[in-house]
Write a protein that holds these residues in place. Structure first.
Motif, PDB file in Angstrom:
ATOM      1  N   ALA A 209      85.616  13.371  -3.185  1.00 59.63           N
ATOM      2  CA  ALA A 209      84.664  12.276  -2.967  1.00 59.63           C
ATOM      3  C   ALA A 209      83.640  12.733  -1.941  1.00 59.63           C
ATOM      4  CB  ALA A 209      85.392  11.027  -2.476  1.00 59.63           C
ATOM      5  N   CYS A 210      82.367  12.757  -2.344  1.00 63.65           N
ATOM      6  CA  CYS A 210      81.290  13.240  -1.469  1.00 63.65           C
ATOM      7  C   CYS A 210      80.520  12.059  -0.887  1.00 63.65           C
ATOM      8  CB  CYS A 210      80.337  14.127  -2.274  1.00 63.65           C
ATOM      9  SG  CYS A 210      78.915  14.695  -1.311  1.00 63.65           S
ATOM     10  N   LEU A 211      80.327  12.080   0.425  1.00 65.93           N
ATOM     11  CA  LEU A 211      79.470  11.085   1.063  1.00 65.93           C
ATOM     12  C   LEU A 211      78.028  11.513   0.816  1.00 65.93           C
ATOM     13  CD1 LEU A 211      82.250  11.190   2.849  1.00 65.93           C
ATOM     14  CD2 LEU A 211      80.945   9.677   4.345  1.00 65.93           C
ATOM     15  N   LEU A 212      77.353  10.760  -0.043  1.00 67.92           N
ATOM     16  CA  LEU A 212      76.026  11.161  -0.502  1.00 67.92           C
ATOM     17  C   LEU A 212      74.970  10.257   0.114  1.00 67.92           C
ATOM     18  CD1 LEU A 212      74.591  13.097  -2.633  1.00 67.92           C
ATOM     19  CD2 LEU A 212      74.615  11.112  -4.151  1.00 67.92           C
ATOM     20  N   SER A 213      74.144  10.838   0.995  1.00 68.19           N
ATOM     21  CA  SER A 213      73.005  10.084   1.526  1.00 68.19           C
ATOM     22  C   SER A 213      71.826  10.420   0.629  1.00 68.19           C
ATOM     23  CB  SER A 213      72.737  10.504   2.968  1.00 68.19           C
ATOM     24  OG  SER A 213      72.190  11.803   2.999  1.00 68.19           O
ATOM     25  N   GLY A 214      70.665   9.922   0.944  1.00 64.13           N
ATOM     26  CA  GLY A 214      69.500  10.302   0.138  1.00 64.13           C
ATOM     27  C   GLY A 214      68.862  11.585   0.636  1.00 64.13           C
ATOM     28  N   GLY A 215      69.512  12.250   1.577  1.00 65.46           N
ATOM     29  CA  GLY A 215      68.904  13.407   2.242  1.00 65.46           C
ATOM     30  C   GLY A 215      69.006  14.690   1.433  1.00 65.46           C
ATOM     31  N   ILE A 216      68.651  15.786   2.070  1.00 66.36           N
ATOM     32  CA  ILE A 216      68.610  17.083   1.380  1.00 66.36           C
ATOM     33  C   ILE A 216      70.000  17.723   1.314  1.00 66.36           C
ATOM     34  CG2 ILE A 216      67.730  19.464   1.577  1.00 66.36           C
ATOM     35  CD1 ILE A 216      65.194  18.223   2.873  1.00 66.36           C
ATOM     36  N   ASP A 217      70.789  17.518   2.359  1.00 63.75           N
ATOM     37  CA  ASP A 217      72.016  18.307   2.494  1.00 63.75           C
ATOM     38  C   ASP A 217      73.160  17.885   1.580  1.00 63.75           C
ATOM     39  OD1 ASP A 217      70.720  19.622   4.636  1.00 63.75           O
ATOM     40  OD2 ASP A 217      71.312  18.017   5.983  1.00 63.75           O
ATOM     41  N   SER A 218      73.459  16.591   1.561  1.00 65.27           N
ATOM     42  CA  SER A 218      74.690  16.202   0.865  1.00 65.27           C
ATOM     43  C   SER A 218      74.660  16.499  -0.638  1.00 65.27           C
ATOM     44  CB  SER A 218      75.067  14.749   1.164  1.00 65.27           C
ATOM     45  OG  SER A 218      73.960  13.903   1.172  1.00 65.27           O
ATOM     46  N   PRO A 219      73.519  16.406  -1.348  1.00 63.60           N
ATOM     47  CA  PRO A 219      73.555  16.802  -2.770  1.00 63.60           C
ATOM     48  C   PRO A 219      73.873  18.289  -2.942  1.00 63.60           C
ATOM     49  CG  PRO A 219      71.560  15.541  -2.288  1.00 63.60           C
ATOM     50  CD  PRO A 219      72.198  15.840  -0.978  1.00 63.60           C
ATOM     51  N   VAL A 220      73.404  19.122  -2.004  1.00 64.80           N
ATOM     52  CA  VAL A 220      73.695  20.560  -2.085  1.00 64.80           C
ATOM     53  C   VAL A 220      75.181  20.798  -1.820  1.00 64.80           C
ATOM     54  CG1 VAL A 220      73.175  22.843  -1.118  1.00 64.80           C
ATOM     55  CG2 VAL A 220      71.333  21.176  -1.433  1.00 64.80           C
ATOM     56  N   ALA A 221      75.722  20.060  -0.841  1.00 68.15           N
ATOM     57  CA  ALA A 221      77.158  20.176  -0.549  1.00 68.15           C
ATOM     58  C   ALA A 221      77.973  19.818  -1.793  1.00 68.15           C
ATOM     59  CB  ALA A 221      77.527  19.272   0.626  1.00 68.15           C
ATOM     60  N   ALA A 222      77.577  18.746  -2.478  1.00 63.58           N
ATOM     61  CA  ALA A 222      78.293  18.320  -3.690  1.00 63.58           C
ATOM     62  C   ALA A 222      78.209  19.399  -4.764  1.00 63.58           C
ATOM     63  CB  ALA A 222      77.709  17.008  -4.218  1.00 63.58           C
ATOM     64  N   TYR A 223      76.997  19.945  -4.937  1.00 62.38           N
ATOM     65  CA  TYR A 223      76.798  20.978  -5.961  1.00 62.38           C
ATOM     66  C   TYR A 223      77.699  22.180  -5.695  1.00 62.38           C
ATOM     67  CZ  TYR A 223      74.538  24.695  -8.635  1.00 62.38           C
ATOM     68  OH  TYR A 223      74.299  25.740  -9.487  1.00 62.38           O
ATOM     69  N   ARG A 224      77.777  22.578  -4.430  1.00 66.47           N
ATOM     70  CA  ARG A 224      78.598  23.754  -4.100  1.00 66.47           C
ATOM     71  C   ARG A 224      80.065  23.535  -4.461  1.00 66.47           C
ATOM     72  NH1 ARG A 224      77.072  27.874   0.474  1.00 66.47           N
ATOM     73  NH2 ARG A 224      75.071  28.426  -0.433  1.00 66.47           N
ATOM     74  N   MET A 225      80.555  22.325  -4.243  1.00 68.17           N
ATOM     75  CA  MET A 225      81.954  22.061  -4.581  1.00 68.17           C
ATOM     76  C   MET A 225      82.141  21.922  -6.088  1.00 68.17           C
ATOM     77  SD  MET A 225      83.061  22.536  -1.696  1.00 68.17           S
ATOM     78  CE  MET A 225      84.711  22.604  -2.377  1.00 68.17           C
ATOM     79  N   MET A 226      81.129  21.344  -6.764  1.00 71.19           N
ATOM     80  CA  MET A 226      81.194  21.264  -8.221  1.00 71.19           C
ATOM     81  C   MET A 226      81.282  22.665  -8.817  1.00 71.19           C
ATOM     82  SD  MET A 226      78.365  18.240  -8.599  1.00 71.19           S
ATOM     83  CE  MET A 226      77.822  18.813 -10.160  1.00 71.19           C
ATOM     84  N   ARG A 227      80.517  23.562  -8.220  1.00 67.53           N
ATOM     85  CA  ARG A 227      80.496  24.943  -8.707  1.00 67.53           C
ATOM     86  C   ARG A 227      81.845  25.641  -8.522  1.00 67.53           C
ATOM     87  NH1 ARG A 227      77.790  29.966  -6.875  1.00 67.53           N
ATOM     88  NH2 ARG A 227      76.997  30.979  -8.743  1.00 67.53           N
ATOM     89  N   ARG A 228      82.639  25.159  -7.614  1.00 66.00           N
ATOM     90  CA  ARG A 228      83.987  25.715  -7.445  1.00 66.00           C
ATOM     91  C   ARG A 228      85.000  25.073  -8.389  1.00 66.00           C
ATOM     92  NH1 ARG A 228      83.662  30.187  -6.845  1.00 66.00           N
ATOM     93  NH2 ARG A 228      85.864  30.302  -6.377  1.00 66.00           N
TER      94      ARG A 228
END
Ligand code: ATP
Ligand code: MG
Length: 393
Positions: free
Chosen positions: A177-196
């Motif tokens: 479960a990713c805490l997703l704000s509207g900012g730049i960082d959290s979508p990238v964090a989510a993508y990195r984990m999806m990629r794993r």
């Protein structure tokens, strides 16, 4: 050419997990190609073959395959018989009137029982193409490489390779479960984990109706985009404005940011447990903002018994922005909004909030009640891709 040959990274999947890995990759390819005329998707001797039906558009299929994790590279391919002249004839037909100054044939035998070696296969087929086209053979830096892959009953040929998305197939990792704000960082964090190989669900805290719906709209767009990489996502929207107002009334300004974050984590943890998610993900980076000093991160994380993953923790903002650009989330993140945290954020938040002081400040708040109320009022939406516009319903 009616096929796509998909190669996955061999090294990552040695051992007993391999059949399972390949099975998930096949399943993910099938669902990513939904709505496109596909005759079959099957695993054949260390690669995956997608056979396109007569009405399929390769360009459309390519855009889908590009986003499937676990793929090293893929190619638009034709297949023909082992017979060299028939095979070369088919390759020549597909090359049409294409002209190059030099070429080479690069052969691989998926089935080692084939009596000729790879260099022999290359010479046989290459010789026929050279005679027909008059092209020069250049083994070092050819303008065109014709790839051949010999399978037991047929041979694939293709003229180039598209890079795949890499990583591991969705479903090989656990749910997060990713805490997703509207900012730049959290979508990238989510993508990195999806990629794993993880399946990432999302939790967003907004201040509607105190503020506009802008952050909700942004997060919808972000989740729609990210769903292209994992085909199914879930988003919980949590109304946070009233909780922040309660904090403002009861807590000295310097501790507010840390206490907002602790509330967010508690709420996210409960939602994550309902989803059977194994850990939380944030876009936190050491030193990026006042709430992200090591001291504050420790004081914040203390509320969660679920592990918190911070895939960006040591990255620079520039690196993160470049990655957001590559993924496609950057333009969405850059849309201005009124973040719930900017509204009630004091000018000078404590950069080293001590746990004892925070615990003391929290005594003024009915924490359990606040958390339970927010979790109960959260709304949940499912997203699937491919599908109409991304969002379900
Ligand atoms: P982002 O990571 O999206 O760029 P940010 O740079 O504004 O956010 P912070 O505000 O310090 O960073 O937040 C740190 C992390 O806390 C975010 O990466 C995100 O995981 C989480 N977070 C912050 N605000 C929200 C929110 N409104 N909803 C969900 N998660 C949030
Ligand atoms: Mg940030």
């Amino acid at each position: 050419m009616r096929s796509i040959v998909v190669h996955y990274k061999e090294l990552a999947l040695k051992g007993r997990n391999r059949p399972w890995f390949v099975q998930l990759l096949v399943r993910n390819l099938r669902s990513a190609l939904k709505g496109i005329d596909v005759a079959h998707v099957r695993s054949v001797m260390g690669r995956i073959e997608v056979d396109l039906g007569p009405t399929a558009s390769y360009d459309e299929a390519r855009e889908r395959v590009r986003r499937v994790f676990g793929i090293a590279n893929f190619s638009h391919a034709g297949h023909g018989p082992h017979d060299f002249s028939a095979l070369a004839g088919q390759i020549l037909a597909d090359l049409g009137n294409r002209q190059v100054s030099s070429f080479r044939v690069s052969a691989r035998r998926a089935d080692k029982r084939i009596p000729l070696t790879s260099p022999q296969l290359e010479r046989e087929v290459g010789g026929l193409i050279k005679v027909a086209k008059g092209w020069r053979v250049d083994l070092e830096e050819p303008e065109l490489t014709i790839h051949l892959e010999f399978l037991p009953d047929q041979a694939f040929y293709f003229f180039g390779k598209d890079p795949g998305a890499g990583g591991l197939p969705t479903g090989t990792g656990g749910r997060l479960a990713c805490l997703l704000s509207g900012g730049i960082d959290s979508p990238v964090a989510a993508y990195r984990m999806m990629r794993r190989g993880c399946s990432v669900y999302f939790v967003h805290f907004h201040s509607y109706p105190i503020l506009s719906r802008a952050s909700i709209e942004k997060v919808h767009e972000l989740v729609t985009l990210l769903t292209q990489y994992q085909q199914h996502s879930r988003l919980a929207l949590v109304a946070f404005g009233e909780l922040q107002q309660q904090v403002v009334l009861a807590v000295p300004p310097e501790f507010r940011v840390v206490i907002y974050r602790r509330l967010m984590l508690r709420i996210a943890e409960q939602i994550a447990r309902r989803w059977r998610a194994k850990a939380l993900v944030t876009g936190e980076v050491v030193g990026q903002v006042a709430s992200q000093t090591l001291e504050n991160m420790t004081t914040i994380a203390e509320v969660s018994r679920l592990q918190i993953l911070r895939p960006l923790v040591g990255m620079d903002k520039d690196e993160i922005s470049d990655e957001a650009q590559a993924i496609g989330t950057l333009p969405i993140s850059n849309i201005p909004d009124q973040d719930c945290c900017t509204l009630f954020t004091p000018r000078n938040p404590a950069t080293r909030a001590r746990l004892v002081d925070v615990l003391e400040a929290e005594k003024a708040l009915p924490i359990d009640e606040m958390v339970a109320g927010a979790v109960a009022a959260a709304t949940v939406e499912d997203f699937t891709w491919p599908g109409k516009g991304g969002r379900d319903g």
